[in-house]
Motif scaffolding. Structure first.
Motif, PDB file in Angstrom:
ATOM      1  N   PHE B  34       7.519  -0.291   6.480  1.00 36.07           N
ATOM      2  CA  PHE B  34       6.925   1.004   6.777  1.00 36.07           C
ATOM      3  C   PHE B  34       5.473   0.828   7.204  1.00 36.07           C
ATOM      4  CE2 PHE B  34      10.242   3.442   4.526  1.00 36.07           C
ATOM      5  CZ  PHE B  34      10.766   2.465   3.701  1.00 36.07           C
ATOM      6  N   TYR B  36       2.315   3.561   6.986  1.00 33.90           N
ATOM      7  CA  TYR B  36       1.813   4.877   6.609  1.00 33.90           C
ATOM      8  C   TYR B  36       0.383   5.016   7.126  1.00 33.90           C
ATOM      9  CZ  TYR B  36       5.607   6.066   3.340  1.00 33.90           C
ATOM     10  OH  TYR B  36       6.818   6.396   2.786  1.00 33.90           O
ATOM     11  N   GLN B  38      -3.296   7.427   6.679  1.00 33.82           N
ATOM     12  CA  GLN B  38      -4.031   8.412   5.883  1.00 33.82           C
ATOM     13  C   GLN B  38      -5.243   8.844   6.688  1.00 33.82           C
ATOM     14  OE1 GLN B  38      -5.303   7.035   1.960  1.00 33.82           O
ATOM     15  NE2 GLN B  38      -5.035   9.104   1.163  1.00 33.82           N
ATOM     16  N   LEU B  44      -1.173  10.570   2.514  1.00 33.09           N
ATOM     17  CA  LEU B  44      -0.413   9.543   3.217  1.00 33.09           C
ATOM     18  C   LEU B  44       0.752  10.164   3.984  1.00 33.09           C
ATOM     19  CD1 LEU B  44      -0.092   6.677   0.606  1.00 33.09           C
ATOM     20  CD2 LEU B  44      -1.009   6.436   2.910  1.00 33.09           C
ATOM     21  N   LEU B  46       3.990   9.181   6.848  1.00 34.72           N
ATOM     22  CA  LEU B  46       4.778   8.106   7.449  1.00 34.72           C
ATOM     23  C   LEU B  46       4.567   8.081   8.958  1.00 34.72           C
ATOM     24  CD1 LEU B  46       6.998   5.932   6.963  1.00 34.72           C
ATOM     25  CD2 LEU B  46       8.650   7.708   7.602  1.00 34.72           C
ATOM     26  N   GLU B  88      -6.980   5.452   7.964  1.00 36.67           N
ATOM     27  CA  GLU B  88      -6.639   4.198   7.303  1.00 36.67           C
ATOM     28  C   GLU B  88      -5.131   3.996   7.418  1.00 36.67           C
ATOM     29  OE1 GLU B  88      -8.263   3.701   3.388  1.00 36.67           O
ATOM     30  OE2 GLU B  88      -8.010   1.515   3.524  1.00 36.67           O
ATOM     31  N   PHE B  90      -1.698   1.767   6.420  1.00 29.33           N
ATOM     32  CA  PHE B  90      -1.129   0.927   5.374  1.00 29.33           C
ATOM     33  C   PHE B  90       0.247   0.437   5.785  1.00 29.33           C
ATOM     34  CE2 PHE B  90      -4.136   1.700   1.957  1.00 29.33           C
ATOM     35  CZ  PHE B  90      -4.682   2.921   2.283  1.00 29.33           C
TER      36      PHE B  90
END
Lengths: 118, 115
Positions: B34, B36, B38, B44, B46, B88, B90
């Motif tokens: 995944f 994610y 933000q 968060l 997807l 950001e 992830f």
């Protein structure tokens, strides 16, 4: 539609006090997860619920942390005797329960509760 | 133990530049992958996911990622970024022996797009 909601959005507490953080998952989602986001540790898994049971508590950092889920819906994360290192953003996520072993479902995250322990 | 590595902690680039964020994981078995994102002040969300099939997956907002099993990588790309891509990012992995779907996250990459 409604997403994952969490309350409170911010919590300031004194060291040694207990706090309760609440999560309302997306309706129909049977899987619920708690994560913690902190500066030093990044995003960490805390606990997972399948319905009302918690088959994976491996991420809880100490026995001061506990969580429960009732009615297959709302979950509460409790931190007893808070310490300054507990300061973080606590995130809740929910998903449908995977019907295939080994295949996760997409997790949808709430806005988090920002906890500051003074 | 499983680990997820994101190569860059901070990336600064201009609008219209291309973006590539690296992600590597250490688990040798089957994984779900995944990305994610933000955005500032938001939760968060997807961007995209890979479970199986075509290793090139397309997500929202023009992002795509390529799963290269032999390199244990899942790099995120966007050909031309916009100021609104400041966020950001992830990378996250689920080990598929773990039926609980526990996400393991990388440290995140802060992307700043300048006008």
């Amino acid at each position: 539609g409604a997403g994952v909601s969490q309350s409170p959005s911010n919590k300031v507490t004194e060291k040694g006090k207990d706090v309760e953080l609440r999560c309302d998952p997306i309706s129909g989602h049977t899987a619920l997860y708690w994560y913690r986001q902190s500066l030093g540790q990044g995003l960490e898994f805390l606990i997972y619920f399948q319905g009302n049971s918690a088959p994976d508590k491996s991420g809880l950092p100490s026995d001061r942390f506990s969580a429960e889920r009732t009615g297959g819906s709302v979950s509460t994360l409790t931190i007893q005797r808070t310490q300054q290192e507990d300061s973080a953003v606590y995130l809740c996520a929910s998903s449908f329960l995977s019907t295939n072993l080994g295949q996760g479902e997409t997790q949808y995250f709430g806005p988090g509760t920002r906890l500051l322990v003074l | 133990a499983q680990s997820v590595s994101q190569h860059n902690h901070h990336v600064i680039l201009s609008e219209a530049a291309s973006l590539e964020l690296g992600c590597n994981y250490s688990y040798g078995g089957t994984v779900n992958l995944f990305w994610y994102v933000q955005y500032p002040g938001q939760h968060l969300q997807l961007l995209l996911k890979y479970f199986s099939g075509d290793p090139l997956v397309k997500g929202i907002k023009g992002f795509e990622a390529e799963f290269i099993k032999s390199k244990f990588s899942f790099n995120l790309r966007k050909p031309s970024v916009q100021w609104s891509d400041t966020a950001e990012y992830f990378c996250a992995v689920i080990e598929t022996t773990d039926s609980w779907g526990k996400l393991q996250f990388g440290a995140g990459t802060q992307v700043v797009v300048t006008p």
